[in-house]
Design an enzyme around this catalytic site. Structure first.
Site, PDB file in Angstrom:
ATOM      1  N   GLY A   1       0.831  -1.200   0.003  1.00  0.00           N
ATOM      2  CA  GLY A   1       0.068   0.038  -0.083  1.00  0.00           C
ATOM      3  C   GLY A   1       1.047   1.253  -0.030  1.00  0.00           C
ATOM      4  O   GLY A   1       0.562   2.115  -0.597  1.00  0.00           O
ATOM      5  N   THR A   2       2.150   1.229   0.651  1.00  0.00           N
ATOM      6  CA  THR A   2       2.771   2.547   0.837  1.00  0.00           C
ATOM      7  C   THR A   2       3.213   2.724  -0.621  1.00  0.00           C
ATOM      8  O   THR A   2       3.259   3.686  -1.073  1.00  0.00           O
ATOM      9  CB  THR A   2       3.692   2.201   1.793  1.00  0.00           C
TER      10      THR A   2
ATOM     11  N   ASN B   1      -8.378   4.028   8.448  1.00  0.00           N
ATOM     12  CA  ASN B   1      -7.702   3.151   9.087  1.00  0.00           C
ATOM     13  C   ASN B   1      -7.707   3.219  10.570  1.00  0.00           C
ATOM     14  O   ASN B   1      -7.754   2.204  11.153  1.00  0.00           O
ATOM     15  CB  ASN B   1      -6.235   2.844   8.576  1.00  0.00           C
TER      16      ASN B   1
ATOM     17  N   GLN C   1      -8.114   0.008   3.059  1.00  0.00           N
ATOM     18  CA  GLN C   1      -8.928  -0.527   4.246  1.00  0.00           C
ATOM     19  C   GLN C   1     -10.170  -0.909   3.682  1.00  0.00           C
ATOM     20  O   GLN C   1     -10.922  -1.378   4.433  1.00  0.00           O
ATOM     21  CB  GLN C   1      -9.081   0.547   5.325  1.00  0.00           C
TER      22      GLN C   1
ATOM     23  N   ALA D   1      -2.245  -6.321  -0.039  1.00  0.00           N
ATOM     24  CA  ALA D   1      -2.709  -7.468   0.210  1.00  0.00           C
ATOM     25  C   ALA D   1      -2.729  -7.967   1.518  1.00  0.00           C
ATOM     26  O   ALA D   1      -3.822  -8.830   1.914  1.00  0.00           O
ATOM     27  CB  ALA D   1      -1.627  -8.526  -0.618  1.00  0.00           C
ATOM     28  N   HIS D   2      -1.926  -7.562   2.534  1.00  0.00           N
ATOM     29  CA  HIS D   2      -1.951  -7.977   3.734  1.00  0.00           C
ATOM     30  C   HIS D   2      -3.177  -7.546   4.643  1.00  0.00           C
ATOM     31  O   HIS D   2      -3.322  -7.951   5.676  1.00  0.00           O
ATOM     32  CB  HIS D   2      -0.489  -7.882   4.458  1.00  0.00           C
TER      33      HIS D   2
ATOM     34  N   THR E   1      11.884  -7.515 -11.181  1.00  0.00           N
ATOM     35  CA  THR E   1      11.582  -9.223 -11.381  1.00  0.00           C
ATOM     36  C   THR E   1      10.132  -9.205 -10.405  1.00  0.00           C
ATOM     37  O   THR E   1      10.205  -8.727  -9.178  1.00  0.00           O
ATOM     38  CB  THR E   1      12.403 -10.073 -11.008  1.00  0.00           C
TER      39      THR E   1
ATOM     40  N   CYS F   1       2.299   7.105  22.989  1.00  0.00           N
ATOM     41  CA  CYS F   1       3.172   6.218  23.775  1.00  0.00           C
ATOM     42  C   CYS F   1       3.661   5.127  23.170  1.00  0.00           C
ATOM     43  O   CYS F   1       4.467   4.314  23.514  1.00  0.00           O
ATOM     44  CB  CYS F   1       2.623   5.904  25.227  1.00  0.00           C
TER      45      CYS F   1
END
Lengths: 388, 140
Positions: free
Chosen positions: A71-72, A151, A179, A200-201, A237, A325
């Protein structure tokens, strides 16, 4: 102890059928898709089949899909690719204050090379006003980028309307849909997008692969230069096993998208309702109904997010927070601040994102353990003084 | 349980799970209040002083796991110490007593040190106002 995973917006477990589909492409059909012998051509065939599946899920043509590392990269490719290909037309890009860092940081990087970025505000629910987009357009505007759904808070944006505005003005429109693809229906023509990012993830596929939808005729400057892969839009590739995995994940997602969304929406609302009933002084972050089926984001007064997460982890529950945090910067989530939350409420946020393997029992478990955790932390909170 | 891939040491988790000295002291001799909601950590530290010795210390903290653990640890360390000794307690003392903190959490130990110092300063300024009856307790 049974582990309850409620952080599907961060990542999802790869579906066993996806893993099964990927396996032959590591050591058996391992050929380079650019090679002409059968090993290579078989791999190429698998890549093209995956491309067709991704295209089908979002109502696109297969040649409009470019595989990326995730995505990035898809976001960076869309923003930088359009910006550098259209410099001669203008230098203005419109986006929103609640985008993922992949969009915001790409914009910051473009700013350094002379582009001007307008970051639109959102309302208390995280919604972008399409009218703000209309007003922000100048004769220098070359791209509008608005995420399909947040997200963090799960708010679903009026992308279709924004797409219409951008199209009428003849400006490219990109939507980070990491998302939503595979979770709610996404159709590139309905949304009127020219570019759309997929990961994909986030849909039970493997990490390290994604795609950018690029509407036919849209010119982009590539990020990667080298070989002629992906019709010269992305050299290197192909990550064949991962691409096959994305194809399988997309196929599985498409099979039961409506049913699963309905099931998760029910669980989502049970959790939201239960948290409100069992813990006082909480608020739901994001829109109550224009919301991803799996997203619950609440702020719990007087307590800090990370200390809640650690306690939840001790009970086997994995969740997330917008508190600073958990990061090296001390600022809380830019999204929660954009919604107008005061810093202490942003620090006191918890995000639960449901997924395929979650059941009502998981929701009940959270509702069973969280009130005790909050009570324990509130007992040591200096913010509670004078309050009841 | 926590292994090399846990965020915090066993000791941090112990003090986080079972924080020592939580609460307020009635009629404290000194109160330290540090941090702010923007950075997400707020600590309040209460001390009771008798004959120049910190005989009791309690805390209230809004913050992450490290903030709670450092608050707990600093109150443990300071009990029974003279004011002079207490002023020597640094953030490193606290972090080391917890078997270390992740780099991005070191600011929590700084906050614990500051909370203690501010409580002692509060005590000293109060006793100074009362006159010089407690002068002997002031660290040189």
């Amino acid at each position: 102890m049974q582990r309850i995973y409620l952080d599907h917006a961060a990542t999802t477990p790869t579906h066993p059928e996806v893993v099964k589909a990927m396996l032959p492409f590591f050591s058996d059909t391992f050929g380079n898709p650019s090679s002409i012998y059968s090993y290579g051509q078989e791999a190429k065939g698998a890549v093209e089949e995956a491309r067709t599946r991704v295209a089908e899920l979002i109502g696109a043509r297969s040649e409009e899909i470019v595989f990326t590392s995730g995505g990035t990269e898809a976001d960076n490719f869309a923003l930088k690719g359009i910006a550098y290909a259209n410099e001669h037309k203008g230098n203005h890009i419109i986006t929103t204050s609640i985008e993922h860092h992949a969009v915001l940081e790409a914009c910051k990087s473009l700013e350094k090379t002379g582009f001007q970025i307008t970051c639109l505000p959102v309302d208390e629910y995280g919604l972008v006003d399409p009218d703000d987009v209309r007003k922000a357009i100048t004769n220098k505007t070359i791209l509008v980028s608005v995420m399909h759904a947040s997200n963090e808070v799960g708010t679903i944006e009026p992308v279709e309307e924004i797409g219409r505005i951008a199209r009428e003005a003849g400006i490219y429109f990109h939507s980070d849909s990491v998302q939503t693809v595979g979770h709610i229906p996404v159709n590139v023509d309905k949304l009127k997008v020219d570019l759309l990012s997929i990961s994909a993830h986030k849909l039970y596929g493997p990490k390290g692969v994604g795609a950018l939808y690029v509407r036919k005729g849209t010119k982009l400057v590539p990020l990667m230069h080298g070989g002629e892969q992906e019709k010269r839009r992305r050299a290197g590739t192909e990550n064949v096993p991962a691409i096959v995995g994305l194809g399988k994940a997309v196929e599985l997602a498409g099979q039961d998208i409506g049913k699963e969304a309905e099931r998760l929406t029910y669980l989502r609302d049970k959790l939201i309702e239960g948290l409100g009933e069992r813990i006082d002084q909480t608020r739901l972050n994001g829109h109550p109904t224009k919301r991803l089926p799996n997203n619950v984001n609440v702020s719990i007064d007087f307590v800090e997010g990370e200390s809640m997460l650690l306690n939840l982890d001790l009970e086997g529950v994995c969740a997330s927070t917008g508190s600073a945090c958990t990061s090296s910067s001390l600022e809380p989530s830019h999204v929660l601040l954009a919604l107008g939350l005061p810093p202490e409420q942003a620090h006191g946020s918890l995000r639960f994102t449901l997924g395929r393997n979650n059941t009502q029992a998981d929701v009940e478990r959270v509702l069973e353990v969280l009130p005790g955790i909050v009570a324990k932390l509130r007992a040591m909170s200096p913010l509670l003084k004078g309050q009841k | 349980m926590p292994d090399a891939w846990s965020l915090y040491s066993n000791k941090v988790m112990d003090h986080f799970k079972n924080p020592r000295n939580v609460g307020e002291i009635e009629n404290p001799d000194g109160v330290g209040h540090v941090g702010n909601p923007v950075c997400g950590d707020i600590m309040e530290l209460y001390i009771k002083v008798k004959d120049g010795i910190i005989v009791d210390a309690k805390f209230k903290t809004f913050g992450c796991g490290a903030a709670i653990a450092t608050s707990s640890m600093v109150t443990e360390i300071v009990k029974g110490k003279s004011l002079k000794e207490a002023l020597k307690i640094s953030n490193k003392t606290v972090a080391e007593a917890l078997d270390g903190l992740p780099a991005i959490k070191m600011h929590c130990s700084v906050l614990a040190e500051e909370a203690l110092k501010s409580a002692i300063e509060d005590y000293l300024s109060k006793t100074n106002k009362k006159g010089d009856s407690n002068k002997s307790e002031r660290p040189s």
